[in-house]
Design a protein around this motif. Structure first.
Motif, mmCIF file in Angstrom:
data_model
loop_
_atom_site.group_PDB
_atom_site.id
_atom_site.type_symbol
_atom_site.label_atom_id
_atom_site.label_comp_id
_atom_site.label_asym_id
_atom_site.label_seq_id
_atom_site.Cartn_x
_atom_site.Cartn_y
_atom_site.Cartn_z
ATOM 1 N N THR A 132 52.789 82.843 62.839
ATOM 2 C CA THR A 132 52.846 81.421 62.864
ATOM 3 C C THR A 132 52.841 80.745 61.417
ATOM 4 O O THR A 132 53.574 79.946 61.332
ATOM 5 N N ARG A 174 55.648 78.321 60.119
ATOM 6 C CA ARG A 174 55.359 76.928 59.532
ATOM 7 C C ARG A 174 55.852 76.861 58.164
ATOM 8 O O ARG A 174 56.202 75.577 57.841
ATOM 9 N N LEU A 204 59.390 76.037 58.031
ATOM 10 C CA LEU A 204 59.651 74.719 58.548
ATOM 11 C C LEU A 204 59.087 73.713 57.913
ATOM 12 O O LEU A 204 59.440 72.474 58.034
ATOM 13 N N ILE A 235 56.326 73.081 57.241
ATOM 14 C CA ILE A 235 55.036 72.291 57.731
ATOM 15 C C ILE A 235 53.825 72.712 56.914
ATOM 16 O O ILE A 235 52.955 71.917 56.529
ATOM 17 N N ARG A 249 66.062 68.800 58.530
ATOM 18 C CA ARG A 249 65.191 69.262 59.693
ATOM 19 C C ARG A 249 65.694 69.670 61.059
ATOM 20 O O ARG A 249 65.361 70.612 61.765
ATOM 21 N N TYR A 267 62.239 74.513 66.899
ATOM 22 C CA TYR A 267 60.913 75.352 66.929
ATOM 23 C C TYR A 267 60.326 75.399 68.126
ATOM 24 O O TYR A 267 60.018 74.122 68.755
ATOM 25 N N PRO A 311 56.575 76.137 68.959
ATOM 26 C CA PRO A 311 55.373 76.553 68.565
ATOM 27 C C PRO A 311 54.521 77.461 69.470
ATOM 28 O O PRO A 311 54.796 77.221 70.781
ATOM 29 N N PHE A 332 66.006 64.072 65.514
ATOM 30 C CA PHE A 332 67.144 64.535 65.124
ATOM 31 C C PHE A 332 68.354 63.779 64.932
ATOM 32 O O PHE A 332 69.422 64.431 64.866
ATOM 33 N N ASN A 335 63.507 58.129 61.587
ATOM 34 C CA ASN A 335 62.495 58.654 62.368
ATOM 35 C C ASN A 335 61.150 57.629 62.410
ATOM 36 O O ASN A 335 60.605 57.740 63.373
ATOM 37 N N GLU A 352 52.512 69.664 66.445
ATOM 38 C CA GLU A 352 53.264 70.802 65.772
ATOM 39 C C GLU A 352 55.032 70.768 66.089
ATOM 40 O O GLU A 352 55.676 70.790 65.357
ATOM 41 N N VAL A 353 55.032 70.330 67.312
ATOM 42 C CA VAL A 353 56.589 70.087 67.771
ATOM 43 C C VAL A 353 56.976 68.909 66.971
ATOM 44 O O VAL A 353 58.190 69.059 66.481
ATOM 45 N N LEU A 358 56.044 67.553 63.930
ATOM 46 C CA LEU A 358 56.010 68.094 62.835
ATOM 47 C C LEU A 358 57.070 68.865 62.334
ATOM 48 O O LEU A 358 57.618 68.868 61.278
ATOM 49 N N GLY A 359 57.835 69.514 63.443
ATOM 50 C CA GLY A 359 58.923 70.219 63.268
ATOM 51 C C GLY A 359 60.187 69.036 63.054
ATOM 52 O O GLY A 359 61.184 69.777 62.665
ATOM 53 N N ALA A 360 60.021 68.054 63.426
ATOM 54 C CA ALA A 360 61.079 67.081 63.197
ATOM 55 C C ALA A 360 60.751 66.190 62.408
ATOM 56 O O ALA A 360 61.857 65.347 61.904
ATOM 57 N N ALA A 361 59.791 65.718 61.945
ATOM 58 C CA ALA A 361 59.281 64.547 61.146
ATOM 59 C C ALA A 361 58.262 65.057 60.170
ATOM 60 O O ALA A 361 57.304 65.816 60.603
ATOM 61 N N PRO A 406 54.700 64.328 58.090
ATOM 62 C CA PRO A 406 53.401 63.515 58.629
ATOM 63 C C PRO A 406 53.534 61.991 58.160
ATOM 64 O O PRO A 406 52.983 61.124 58.816
ATOM 65 N N LEU A 439 47.073 70.076 61.503
ATOM 66 C CA LEU A 439 47.103 71.336 61.873
ATOM 67 C C LEU A 439 45.716 72.079 61.843
ATOM 68 O O LEU A 439 45.482 73.314 62.014
#
Lengths: 318, 457
Positions: free
Chosen positions: A42, A46, A49, A51, A71, A76, A78, A100, B7, B252-253, B255-258, B260, B438
């Motif tokens: 994980t 992350r 990605l 993160i 992006r 993803y 998770p 997106f 976004n 988390e979903v 954050l995969g796209a935008a 913080p 997270l």
């Protein structure tokens, strides 16, 4: 055109999550990312990605750091599933697609298409919390692919689904690959790896234990496996008299035997026939990914998952 | 950190729509509309309930004491004395309705009637039909004696007023007995001109009359309340929204796209827009009611329109300043609420983590209230300094401005300081946010916060 991780390290306080991980995922490949959650999967995802930031090392996609890629490159799914519980399914998907840069109308069109395909078109206007776990998971999958990403990163996409839905998802999976997506996924269902993956990497405690194409990995151990079933005998006690052969997994339908490289598998068959037994199944194969997993990591994949929970809690507490 | 404005818009839009559909939002909106209307029409409502009421009845029995003054009329004049118009038309008889000219359009507070039936009057006092019974007798020495029968205590406001009036009546009675001819009672009992001054003889800084007080009150004070409510209420919404995303693991979903930062910005803007929407929904009927108050009053109370004056404390420039302080103050607090909430993972823990922020907001608000109601000198050093500090300036500068104590320059300086501190707060919040989103199952501590700020988590 490849996803390359080079010497990635990441610590959380005193816990080392990644200890110099390197591997390469060829474009358009279905890639199995194996190891327990606590193994660092994980964390690696992350970092790809953006993160999380790696302490050192690089993750690149097409020779560019992954955090520079748009992006929308990534899809993803998770490990911890999550939807807005009180938001309607369709709205939820349109919102995520919208992030997106897919216009709302187009997002709605795609979402309906996917819902239709997963036989849950009726749930479009239901709130996510009203859906069963399996159906929520399908929504989650759609959320990850609705913007047609180049790379799909999926943590345990098949867990918790019934066989019909597993088949549906597998089909969607392969279709994404046929459309040119690169797919990296983790799973503890090793038969899924053998069925879907071209290459795998196995990590344990933040390190790569082994990697390569599924074929090479299975052959790398230098051992062979025999599946043997004999009519009316599930004990197979006589095998103790055959040198270099060990029962690794007894079973009612068939037993799996580990045969040393130097031993000709035919000696087992001959030994059975010599004793006047009726052999109903005899199959020579490479060791399964599951056996290799156990051999390399020392625990079964499912056990690791349990330990991973503890390790993850430790990592976040640091 | 690159920011994708689209976004931010997408996230703000979701926040706005999703939150706007909740039952909480609808319920609070309905409630606030009602509160707004009640506040706007408070004067009319109060008068409506007062209509027909002739005030507290005080019964007077003179027996055979033969006072040299008309006790009922004198009592009526003395009790219904008003600071603005102290003339009464007391002219003998029972004195009923004699106070009609007392305080403009307001009904007289007291109605004085004479009685001869002491026992009956005592019963009426016991039943609460009358406020009290004043029994006047003359003793052997020729002095008037007063006995006041009431259910209220001896230090009750009415009891004290009656006692004061009795003293004045006694003096007048003695003067007449001593041979000094009685003067016109209306003139005699009229209140003198009386002003309160500052030590240097100038007009006092505080409100000089209840009406003036209401105007100041309505100016900065009401706006400070509105601002405080917005910050507490909507700041909590932002906090809840953050924790909801964490506890449902949808974070988390997203954050995969935008990033913080985008998520944080979108949330604050979305909830802020909803706050403005709610205030507009509440404000329009309240404003209309306020503007139409004379007409409504005429309709409900009868009589001619225009008899009620509007509070004159709200000016266009004050409303403009309010708008700016509202937006900046909300952004400051909401960003910090979001950052703080990101450190916890369960809704039960929200109150604990945002408590310091709520305390700071409440402190600024209370100082604003105290200084605008005169409990705290609005020109004291503490208030002046605090009115420039970002966390307090929205309330304090606003209430000081409403009271007419500061010029445009001072307001501009406070706004500038606030405007600079907003991005700073957002930076801090984004830091907390990206580290916190997270993070699960940790107990928030000061050490953790420091580590997060230094980028070590």
């Amino acid at each position: 055109m490849a996803l390359v991780l080079e010497n990635l390290t990441k610590r959380f306080g005193s816990v080392v999550a990644l200890d110099g991980i390197s591997f390469r995922v060829a474009p358009g490949e279905v890639f199995g990312f194996l190891g327990g959650n606590g193994a660092g999967k994980t964390t690696a995802m992350r970092i790809i990605l953006d993160i999380l930031k790696a302490d050192s090392g690089t993750a690149t996609w097409n020779d560019q750091p992954t955090d520079r890629a748009p992006r929308a490159t990534w899809g993803y799914l998770p490990e911890e599933r999550g939807l807005y519980p009180r938001m309607e399914v369709l709205e939820q998907l349109v919102f995520l697609a919208n992030l997106f840069h897919i216009p709302r109308r187009e997002g709605a069109r795609r979402a309906r298409e996917w819902l239709d395909r997963f036989n849950i078109a009726d749930y479009a206007t239901r709130r996510a919390e009203e859906l069963s776990k399996g159906n929520q998971q399908k929504i989650q999958f759609i959320a990850a692919v609705i913007h047609e990403p180049q790379v799909l990163l999926m943590d345990e996409p098949f867990v918790g689904l019934d066989p019909v839905n597993v088949a549906l998802l597998k089909e969607a999976f392969l279709e994404m690959r046929n459309r040119g997506a690169t797919i990296v996924f983790s799973t503890h269902q090793m038969e899924m790896v053998e069925e879907l993956c071209e290459s795998v990497v196995l990590i344990d405690r933040g390190r790569v234990v082994l990697g390569g194409t599924v074929r090479d990995v299975r052959r790398s151990t230098g051992r062979q496996v025999i599946r043997l079933a004999v009519d009316g005998d599930t004990e197979l006690t006589w095998l103790a008299e055959v040198p270099g052969v060990k029962v690794v997994r007894p079973g009612l339908d068939y037993a799996e035997l580990d045969v040393e490289q130097s031993v000709d598998p035919e000696t087992v068959l001959r030994a059975a026939l010599d004793r006047g037994l009726r052999v109903t199944q005899f199959l020579i194969a490479d060791p399964s990914i599951e056996d290799i997993f156990i051999e390399k990591v020392g625990r079964r994949p499912t056990e690791i998952e349990h330990l991973a929970g503890v390790a993850a809690a430790g990592a976040s507490a640091a | 950190m690159t920011i994708d404005p689209s976004n931010v818009v997408v996230i703000a839009r979701r926040e706005y729509v999703a939150r706007g559909r909740t039952r909480t939002f609808k319920a609070t909106t309905v409630l606030l509309v009602i509160v707004g209307l009640v506040v706007a029409l408070a004067p009319v409502i109060l008068q409506y309930f007062d209509k027909g009421s002739t005030g507290t009845t005080i019964e007077v029995s003179v027996g055979d004491s033969k006072p040299t003054v008309d006790v009922a009329a004198a009592l009526n004049a003395l009790l219904n004395v008003s600071p603005t118009a102290a003339t009464t038309g007391g002219s003998g008889g029972t004195g009923t309705g004699a106070g009609s000219g007392a305080a403009g359009s307001q009904a007289p507070q007291y109605r004085v009637v004479t009685t001869t039936d002491i026992a009956g009057a005592r019963l009426r006092v016991a039943d609460g039909k009358s406020g009290g019974l004043l029994i006047v007798t003359r003793n052997a020495a020729g002095e008037l004696e007063f006995a006041y029968a009431t259910k209220a205590s001896a230090i009750d406001r009415t009891s004290l007023l009656v006692r004061q009036a009795a003293g004045t009546i006694a003096v007048q009675d003695r003067l007449t007995s001593a041979g000094i001819p009685p003067i016109d009672q209306a003139k005699l009992f009229a209140g003198p001109t009386y002003t309160v001054q500052a030590p240097d003889g100038s007009a006092p800084t505080g409100p000089s009359s209840p009406d003036g007080f209401v105007n100041q009150f309505a100016g900065g004070f009401v706006l400070a309340i509105v601002l405080f409510m917005a910050i507490i209420l909507y700041g909590q919404w932002v906090a809840y929204s953050v924790v909801e995303e964490k506890s449902s693991r949808v974070m988390e979903v997203i954050l995969g796209a935008a990033t913080p930062f985008e998520l944080l910005g979108g949330k604050v803007i979305g909830v802020g827009a909803l706050a403005v929407t709610q205030y507009v929904i509440v404000g329009i009927p309240a404003t209309v009611a306020l503007l139409l108050q004379p007409q409504i009053a005429a309709l409900v109370l009868g009589g001619t329109a225009g008899s009620i004056a509007l509070p004159a404390g709200i000016s266009i420039s004050l409303l403009l300043a309010f708008g700016v302080f509202f937006v900046l103050g909300f952004a400051l607090y909401a960003a910090l609420y979001a950052g703080a909430a990101a450190l916890v993972s369960r809704t039960e823990d929200i109150n604990q983590i945002v408590a310091p922020l709520t305390l700071v907001a409440a402190a600024g608000y209370l100082v604003a209230v105290y200084s605008s109601t005169g409990l705290l000198d609005p020109n004291s050093k503490l208030v002046v300094i605090m009115s420039y500090v970002p966390f307090f300036s929205p309330y304090l500068m606003l209430s000081r401005m409403g009271a007419g104590l500061v010029g445009p320059l001072e307001v501009a300086v406070a706004i500038a300081i606030l405007a600079v501190s907003v991005p700073l707060a957002i930076w801090v919040a984004a830091r907390f946010y990206s580290a916190g989103v997270l993070m699960y199952g940790q107990r928030p501590s000061l050490r953790l916060m420091v580590r997060v700020l230094r980028g070590r988590a």
